[in-house]
Design a protein around this motif. Sequence first.
Motif, short mmCIF file in Angstrom:
data_model
loop_
_atom_site.label_atom_id
_atom_site.label_comp_id
_atom_site.label_asym_id
_atom_site.label_seq_id
_atom_site.Cartn_x
_atom_site.Cartn_y
_atom_site.Cartn_z
N GLU A 49 56.00 65.13 -71.30
CA GLU A 49 54.77 65.22 -70.50
C GLU A 49 53.67 64.35 -71.10
OE1 GLU A 49 51.58 68.59 -68.90
OE2 GLU A 49 53.31 69.19 -70.10
N ALA A 50 53.54 64.39 -72.43
CA ALA A 50 52.51 63.58 -73.09
C ALA A 50 52.77 62.10 -72.91
CB ALA A 50 52.43 63.94 -74.57
N LEU A 51 54.03 61.69 -73.01
CA LEU A 51 54.38 60.29 -72.85
C LEU A 51 54.11 59.80 -71.43
CD1 LEU A 51 57.71 60.25 -74.88
CD2 LEU A 51 55.50 59.31 -75.59
N LYS A 52 54.40 60.64 -70.45
CA LYS A 52 54.14 60.26 -69.06
C LYS A 52 52.65 60.12 -68.80
CE LYS A 52 58.31 62.29 -67.00
NZ LYS A 52 58.85 63.34 -66.11
N LYS A 53 51.85 61.04 -69.36
CA LYS A 53 50.40 60.96 -69.20
C LYS A 53 49.85 59.70 -69.86
CE LYS A 53 49.25 65.89 -68.80
NZ LYS A 53 48.51 67.02 -69.43
N MET A 54 50.39 59.41 -71.06
CA MET A 54 49.92 58.23 -71.77
C MET A 54 50.28 56.95 -71.03
SD MET A 54 50.86 57.04 -75.61
CE MET A 54 52.48 56.58 -75.02
N ARG A 55 51.50 56.89 -70.46
CA ARG A 55 51.90 55.70 -69.71
C ARG A 55 51.02 55.51 -68.48
NH1 ARG A 55 53.84 51.23 -71.18
NH2 ARG A 55 51.97 50.57 -70.11
N GLN A 56 50.69 56.63 -67.82
CA GLN A 56 49.81 56.56 -66.66
C GLN A 56 48.42 56.07 -67.05
OE1 GLN A 56 49.12 60.33 -64.66
NE2 GLN A 56 48.50 59.32 -62.77
N MET A 57 47.93 56.57 -68.20
CA MET A 57 46.63 56.13 -68.68
C MET A 57 46.66 54.66 -69.06
SD MET A 57 44.30 57.62 -71.83
CE MET A 57 45.33 56.91 -73.12
N TRP A 58 47.74 54.22 -69.68
CA TRP A 58 47.86 52.81 -70.07
C TRP A 58 47.91 51.91 -68.85
CZ3 TRP A 58 51.06 51.19 -74.90
CH2 TRP A 58 50.53 51.82 -76.04
N ASP A 59 48.63 52.34 -67.80
CA ASP A 59 48.73 51.51 -66.59
C ASP A 59 47.42 51.45 -65.81
OD1 ASP A 59 51.34 50.88 -67.14
OD2 ASP A 59 52.21 52.36 -65.78
N ASN A 60 46.51 52.35 -66.14
CA ASN A 60 45.19 52.35 -65.51
C ASN A 60 44.10 52.10 -66.54
OD1 ASN A 60 45.58 53.32 -62.52
ND2 ASN A 60 46.92 54.62 -63.75
N ALA A 61 44.45 51.40 -67.59
CA ALA A 61 43.51 51.15 -68.69
C ALA A 61 42.25 50.43 -68.19
CB ALA A 61 44.18 50.31 -69.77
N PRO A 62 41.07 50.86 -68.63
CA PRO A 62 39.82 50.27 -68.16
C PRO A 62 39.58 48.88 -68.72
CG PRO A 62 39.38 51.84 -69.91
CD PRO A 62 40.86 51.95 -69.60
N ILE A 63 38.78 48.11 -68.00
CA ILE A 63 38.46 46.75 -68.41
C ILE A 63 37.13 46.72 -69.16
CG2 ILE A 63 39.74 45.70 -66.51
CD1 ILE A 63 36.88 45.39 -65.18
N ASN A 64 36.85 45.57 -69.74
CA ASN A 64 35.54 45.33 -70.36
C ASN A 64 34.72 44.50 -69.38
OD1 ASN A 64 33.31 44.67 -71.86
ND2 ASN A 64 34.40 43.47 -73.40
#
Length: 207
Positions: A93-108
């Motif tokens: 579950e943690a890995l899936k959440k992290m992958r989702q967060m990484w794929d939506n990583a914010p820009i500068n």
Amino acid sequence: MKKTIVLQHTALLASLLLAGSVLAQSVRETVRDMVPQVQPSLSAGPDLQGASTPGPARTIGWEQLIPTGWDPYKDLKALNLQGLKDNDPRADEALKKMRQMWDNAPINPLILGQNVRLPGFIVPLEDLPEGIKEFLLVPYFGACVHSPPPPANQIVHVKLDKAVKRFRSMDTVWVSGTLSATKTDSHMGVSSYRIDAKLVEPYVEKR
């Protein structure tokens, strides 16, 4: 060739992303046995004059693509990896959440619209007889090819006006052009940025 690390724990994260598909191994075994040999990102070298279009390209590093305060490991910090047993659903579950967060990583947003010059490795998105016209630029060797994609704000989608034949997968290059916040979801990874390249040239570090 001098190199600097952009994300200090990239190798660990890459190995953990692979853990979800390895049901027979524990998280500890996966970390020990499956950590890829990730190379640090290329050195950006000295900055050039000029900060925005249409002036001279500004040399930037990959760390400048990450907004201040963003934590790519937020979903793992509360998880005790050493205390997990084989196939613990909390790890998946943690890995899936992290992958989702990484794929939506914010820009500068502070560097958008600038004419930049960024070093990286080529991940082709097409295989045309006339050469490469579209590719992902990544900060370290093997990203998106031999290891899971880094966060989307560490992947740049590059488009050229004309295809070039001189470059291949994982070649190191300098890419120059205007940086925009254009998200691209490709078969090789998700990118938060795009550069419409005016120039792609072999990577040579200035001394």
